[in-house]
Design a protein around this motif. Structure first.
Motif, PDB file in Angstrom:
ATOM      1  N   GLU A   1     -72.674  -2.298  94.998  1.00  0.00           N
ATOM      2  CA  GLU A   1     -72.247  -1.061  95.644  1.00  0.00           C
ATOM      3  C   GLU A   1     -70.756  -0.906  95.422  1.00  0.00           C
ATOM      4  O   GLU A   1     -69.998  -1.868  95.538  1.00  0.00           O
ATOM      5  CB  GLU A   1     -72.576  -1.106  97.136  1.00  0.00           C
TER       6      GLU A   1
ATOM      7  N   LYS B   1     -74.677   9.021  98.915  1.00  0.00           N
ATOM      8  CA  LYS B   1     -74.887  10.063  99.926  1.00  0.00           C
ATOM      9  C   LYS B   1     -76.176  10.848  99.691  1.00  0.00           C
ATOM     10  O   LYS B   1     -76.985  11.028 100.606  1.00  0.00           O
ATOM     11  CB  LYS B   1     -73.689  11.010  99.948  1.00  0.00           C
TER      12      LYS B   1
ATOM     13  N   TYR C   1     -67.348   2.365  94.541  1.00  0.00           N
ATOM     14  CA  TYR C   1     -67.042   3.781  94.449  1.00  0.00           C
ATOM     15  C   TYR C   1     -66.464   4.103  93.080  1.00  0.00           C
ATOM     16  O   TYR C   1     -65.802   3.290  92.454  1.00  0.00           O
ATOM     17  CB  TYR C   1     -66.134   4.261  95.587  1.00  0.00           C
TER      18      TYR C   1
ATOM     19  N   GLU D   1     -63.222   9.706  95.445  1.00  0.00           N
ATOM     20  CA  GLU D   1     -64.223   8.693  95.143  1.00  0.00           C
ATOM     21  C   GLU D   1     -65.627   9.149  95.528  1.00  0.00           C
ATOM     22  O   GLU D   1     -65.828   9.905  96.476  1.00  0.00           O
ATOM     23  CB  GLU D   1     -63.894   7.376  95.857  1.00  0.00           C
ATOM     24  N   VAL D   2     -66.598   8.660  94.756  1.00  0.00           N
ATOM     25  CA  VAL D   2     -68.019   8.856  95.027  1.00  0.00           C
ATOM     26  C   VAL D   2     -68.640   7.478  95.191  1.00  0.00           C
ATOM     27  O   VAL D   2     -68.575   6.653  94.279  1.00  0.00           O
ATOM     28  CB  VAL D   2     -68.716   9.613  93.871  1.00  0.00           C
ATOM     29  N   PHE D   3     -69.195   7.204  96.345  1.00  0.00           N
ATOM     30  CA  PHE D   3     -69.811   5.903  96.573  1.00  0.00           C
ATOM     31  C   PHE D   3     -71.159   5.850  95.868  1.00  0.00           C
ATOM     32  O   PHE D   3     -71.934   6.818  95.893  1.00  0.00           O
ATOM     33  CB  PHE D   3     -69.963   5.639  98.063  1.00  0.00           C
TER      34      PHE D   3
ATOM     35  N   SER E   1     -75.742   7.956  93.399  1.00  0.00           N
ATOM     36  CA  SER E   1     -74.783   8.235  94.465  1.00  0.00           C
ATOM     37  C   SER E   1     -75.393   7.825  95.791  1.00  0.00           C
ATOM     38  O   SER E   1     -76.609   7.936  96.007  1.00  0.00           O
ATOM     39  CB  SER E   1     -74.407   9.716  94.474  1.00  0.00           C
TER      40      SER E   1
END
Length: 207
Positions: A117, A151, A119, A126-128, A149
């Motif tokens: 995991e 989210k 980002y 940032e995109v986790f 992603s």
């Protein structure tokens, strides 16, 4: 003592397993663009894809590649719901139909192994994301790795290893993703396909 050690090991394994994230659920209807690099053939391809897991259908439009101008581009309409795939040459307007491969969703398999995991990007943008694979711990190396992603569980990147050698892998990056089906007409076969004869699809892509 041996029994106690075995019980303790089982408890530790159980605790570790409980701490592992569960696969997220990718949206069942998406439209997106993709760029795919075949490491063995040293070829880059670009696509627009509409994806409908509810009805088990997807359509792939090949897009012009600046590195290979003038080549013939195809539309691949894959209708697993009726067990037909159309291969439409957008330049010559020729169409053929065939039996599609088994349905393959873009999401994370329920038995996938969590890898990492992290980002993507820098501060403020940032995109986790998470990496998942089909690796079986202590038994089999990965032949598929997917980045999603965190989210919304959108696909970001996919790596497929066609054989035992890494240089036979195919890397696909997904971008410009839109929820839903912006143009339902994409799933309607071109008029030229109404009289299509059975043949072999020219599609070599893994999906």
């Amino acid at each position: 003592m041996a029994t106690l050690a075995l019980v303790s090991l089982c408890v530790i394994i159980g605790v570790i397993s409980a701490q592992q994230p569960a696969p997220c659920a990718t949206p069942v209807q998406l439209a997106m663009r993709a760029s795919q690099y075949n490491h063995e053939d040293d070829v880059m391809n670009r696509f627009f894809i509409a994806y409908d897991a509810v009805n088990k259908r997807k359509v792939i439009f090949e897009e012009e590649n600046v590195l290979m101008p003038g080549r013939q581009l195809h539309e691949f309409l894959i209708l697993n719901n009726v067990n037909i795939e159309y291969d439409f040459n957008m330049k010559t307007k020729e169409c053929r139909k065939s039996i599609p491969r088994p349905w393959r969703p873009f999401g994370i398999p329920s038995n996938a192994t969590f890898e990492d995991e992290f980002y993507i990007g820098g501060p403020g943008e940032e995109v986790f994301a998470q990496d998942w694979s089909d690796r079986v711990p202590y038994s089999r190396r990965e032949m598929w790795i997917g980045t999603f992603s965190l989210k919304h569980c959108y696909p970001i990147r996919e790596v497929l290893v066609a054989g035992e050698q890494v240089n036979t892998s195919i890397t696909t990056n997904f971008h410009d993703i839109v929820d839903g089906i912006p143009n339902p007409g994409d799933f309607i076969p071109p008029p030229e396909c109404e009289q299509a004869k059975w043949g072999i699809s020219t599609r070599t892509y893994p999906w």
